[in-house]
Design an enzyme around this catalytic site. Sequence first.
Site, short mmCIF file in Angstrom:
data_model
loop_
_atom_site.label_atom_id
_atom_site.label_comp_id
_atom_site.label_asym_id
_atom_site.label_seq_id
_atom_site.Cartn_x
_atom_site.Cartn_y
_atom_site.Cartn_z
N HIS A 80 11.34 -1.35 -1.66
CA HIS A 80 11.02 -2.75 -1.84
C HIS A 80 12.02 -3.65 -1.11
CE1 HIS A 80 8.52 -2.02 -5.74
NE2 HIS A 80 8.07 -1.34 -4.69
N GLU A 82 13.52 -6.33 -2.07
CA GLU A 82 14.69 -6.66 -2.89
C GLU A 82 15.72 -5.53 -2.83
OE1 GLU A 82 11.36 -6.58 -3.75
OE2 GLU A 82 11.27 -7.22 -5.84
#
Length: 163
Positions: A80, A82
């Site tokens: 991901h 993030e």
Amino acid sequence: MERVDKINYYLDIAETISERGTCLRKNFGAIIVKHDEIIATGYTGAPRGRVNCIDLGYCTKKKIFPDIRHSGYDACRSVHAEQNAMLSCSRRDMIDSDLYLVGVRKDTGTYEEGASPCQMCRKLIINSGIKNVYVRIDKNNYEKINVSEWVQNDDLLNGKINY
């Protein structure tokens, strides 16, 4: 011409970063900002050295679990956005920083409706020391999430799974 506000300025940068994503379904871009300085960026993509779904020409998660939504992420090739951003800096640098996140659907080019960090990313964000997460809703609007709310209101204890 009207000057863009600071939060949408950072969200615009995160949106541009999402364009590097390699997912066939949706791509996210994330930036971590501390004291008005970008300290890390990340986008959705396979781990370094592994083949990306755009290069394979198919989504591995969809191939293994064709009818499952909001689960089966162990079959997903992507790290991901993030997570990739957090991997690029030390915890010391992330303490009291802000994370800006934008998700764009590949099929429509629209913003990912209801986008929010998944439970795994939430746990990593909490431990990283990031203070706030800003998630783009549309070109001018966003949601501000105070990370301490995830600590105080642990939705996993209520059986709620996000993403």
